[in-house]
Write a protein that holds these residues in place. Structure first.
Motif, short mmCIF file in Angstrom:
data_model
loop_
_atom_site.label_atom_id
_atom_site.label_comp_id
_atom_site.label_asym_id
_atom_site.label_seq_id
_atom_site.Cartn_x
_atom_site.Cartn_y
_atom_site.Cartn_z
N CYS A 1 21.25 72.73 45.00
CA CYS A 1 20.38 71.75 44.31
C CYS A 1 21.19 70.06 44.67
O CYS A 1 20.39 69.34 44.63
CB CYS A 1 20.32 71.90 42.87
N PHE B 1 19.51 69.18 47.83
CA PHE B 1 18.09 68.71 47.48
C PHE B 1 18.13 67.51 46.96
O PHE B 1 17.19 66.39 47.35
CB PHE B 1 17.23 69.72 46.61
N SER C 1 14.64 70.99 51.72
CA SER C 1 13.14 70.62 50.85
C SER C 1 12.69 72.26 50.76
O SER C 1 13.32 73.11 51.44
CB SER C 1 12.25 69.83 51.54
N CYS D 1 12.14 74.51 45.22
CA CYS D 1 13.37 73.37 45.01
C CYS D 1 13.02 72.59 43.60
O CYS D 1 13.90 72.37 42.85
CB CYS D 1 13.49 72.30 46.00
N CYS E 1 15.66 73.02 40.82
CA CYS E 1 16.73 72.09 40.43
C CYS E 1 16.17 71.20 39.52
O CYS E 1 17.24 70.37 38.89
CB CYS E 1 16.91 71.36 41.77
N ALA F 1 14.24 66.61 55.78
CA ALA F 1 14.63 67.63 55.06
C ALA F 1 13.71 68.83 55.28
O ALA F 1 14.32 69.94 55.33
CB ALA F 1 14.71 67.22 53.56
N SER G 1 15.18 72.47 56.74
CA SER G 1 15.22 73.62 56.09
C SER G 1 14.19 74.66 56.91
O SER G 1 14.70 75.66 56.84
CB SER G 1 14.35 73.27 54.76
N CYS H 1 13.66 77.32 49.40
CA CYS H 1 14.31 75.98 49.04
C CYS H 1 15.45 75.93 50.13
O CYS H 1 16.46 76.79 49.73
CB CYS H 1 14.89 75.91 47.66
N GLY H 2 15.44 75.19 50.99
CA GLY H 2 16.59 74.80 52.05
C GLY H 2 16.67 76.30 52.84
O GLY H 2 15.52 76.65 53.46
#
Length: 462
Positions: free
Chosen positions: A80, A83, A89, A93, A97, A208, A212, A242-243
């Motif tokens: 997070c 992020f 991204s 996410c 987060c 991002a 990712s 997420c990521g």
């Protein structure tokens, strides 16, 4: 003692000044035969037991520390932070987060950096996975761009993903239209349309997002599942990312220690109809993995724990670390050898050529043979079925399973497709009749699976 070998006398001590040849073991054996020797042996055994258990305890403690709630929560906290800093991204996410609707439950697995977590997301249990725990452990996108300055970041990801598809055996030259017609088996045309699902192909992508996606593409399991989930109901659904972490559906895994292969909420259903429908779904999986792609997909680690089940009784291959398409499996099998035993790669077998001393690149058994031997034979064993085993249909099923488990190719031959089809049909026929006899529907699980309503993972939707 003329030969220089002493014989223990009295208390068994060697005579002073003697240099016995090979007498140490005899002296030790003599000491152990005495009362004091028995005590010595007991002490040595007890000390070894303490040492072994200590090592196991230390290893368990280390594994527990790596898979602790505190460490797992810290990994998600760092994700997070990335992020918030705009470094990663993903469609997961915001919930993880900002909205805090992703709730950590427990750590399921940690080994060599690979992290598997159980979380609650949108009122359902899902699994979060990543090959490495930290985003920084993946090769950055800039490293690849330096080798291709004339390509945009999107171009780099595009061509990299095309290469991944090719290496998996999912792309055929000039064959974009395979499976496009209604009712046809899904093929490479479906794969190509993965790039066309976004309503706006001219949109730009942030740094991002590209970074990712680049981290996800470095995880073969993610790419494997993401590309196959629209082609087969027998692979887990990728629900979001997420990521470098991605979420897949949680499924009840099988176990070999009980005849009830899958324990879930479905235990309330009639056992025989349920078990036979699950077996039919296994056969549907085998058939699809052999015919639905441009190359056969081989499962080289077949055991109950590597399969899960959905509520509609669809069998799902939840562990694909040992799944290979035909071209890659040939490269794995074709090794130096001295006998057939050298050509066994878990549940994928080959034969050793005595002239070239090389393993044949062709698998001599099949997914069907492995499923029959490792899943069906113990599952439908007469010793477990009891009185049910004497029913004519059960006898027919057991004979078909036994023949299936012993079906493999002879040396210097590729597997015989016709023999596999014949035994496959016999199994389907016996299981279908058993389902119908039990009054349940004979439609096996696997007719499309359960799709996620209202949310589609978009990490590869370009």
């Amino acid at each position: 003692m003329s030969d220089g070998v002493w014989v223990p006398l009295g208390d068994g001590a060697p005579p002073s000044g003697s240099r016995p040849r090979g007498g140490a073991l005899r002296w030790l054996r003599a000491r152990l035969c005495t009362r004091g020797g028995s005590v010595l042996f007991a002490l040595v055994w007890f000390g070894s037991w303490l040492l072994l258990n200590g090592l196991v305890l230390v290893q368990t403690r280390i594994s527990t520390d790596f898979c602790s709630d505190a460490r797992s929560s810290d990994i998600l906290r760092r994700l997070c932070v990335d992020f918030s800093a705009g470094r990663v991204s993903g469609d997961l996410c915001l919930d993880l987060c900002v909205l805090k609707t992703v709730q950590y439950r427990r750590c399921l697995y940690y080994e060599n950096g690979k992290k598997v977590l159980e979380v609650r997301w949108r009122d359902r249990t899902v699994i979060l996975k990543s090959k490495h725990e930290n985003f920084s452990h993946y090769e950055p996108l800039t490293a690849t761009q330096d080798a291709a300055d004339d390509l945009s970041p999107l171009d780099v990801v595009y061509y990299a993903t095309m290469e991944v598809r090719s290496s998996l055996g999912l792309v055929m030259e000039e064959d974009d239209g395979v499976g496009d017609g209604e009712g046809e088996a899904p093929g490479n045309g479906s794969l190509w349309r993965l790039w066309d699902q976004s309503p706006d192909r001219n949109r730009t992508y942030s740094r991002a997002e590209l970074a990712s996606l680049w981290a996800l593409l470095q995880q073969e399991e993610y790419t494997f599942l993401r590309l196959l989930q629209d082609l087969s109901p027998h692979v887990p659904r990728v629900l979001g990312s997420c990521g470098h972490f991605y979420a897949v559906e949680f499924l009840s895994a099988g176990h070999a220690w009980d005849q009830n292969l899958f324990s879930s909420s479905l235990d309330r259903a009639p056992r025989w109809g349920r078990d036979h429908r699950i077996a039919l779904s296994f056969l549907d999986l085998v058939l699809r993995f052999e015919h639905d792609f441009s190359h056969s997909l081989h499962l080289c680690d077949v055991k109950a724990e590597n399969f899960g089940i959905r509520d509609d009784l669809t069998v799902v291959a939840i562990d694909v670390d040992m799944a290979f398409f035909e071209p890659r499996l040939r490269a794995v099998l074709e090794q130096n050898c001295s006998c057939d035993d050298d050509c066994t790669f878990f549940d994928c077998w080959s034969h050793c050529d005595p002239h070239t001393l090389r393993c044949s690149p062709y698998r001599s058994n099949s997914n069907l043979q492995a499923v029959c031997e490792k899943i069906f034979r113990p599952w439908f064993s007469p010793s477990l079925l009891g009185a049910e085993a004497r029913r004519p249909l059960q006898v027919e099923l057991q004979r078909a399973v036994q023949e299936c488990a012993e079906t493999h190719a002879h040396p210097d031959q590729s597997p015989a497709p016709q023999s596999r089809r014949d035994v496959h049909q016999r199994l389907v026929h016996a299981l279908t009749r058993l389902v119908e006899e039990g009054g349940a529907s004979a439609e096996p699980g696997g007719g499309g699976g359960v799709r996620e309503e209202g949310h589609a993972h978009t990490a590869l939707n370009f």
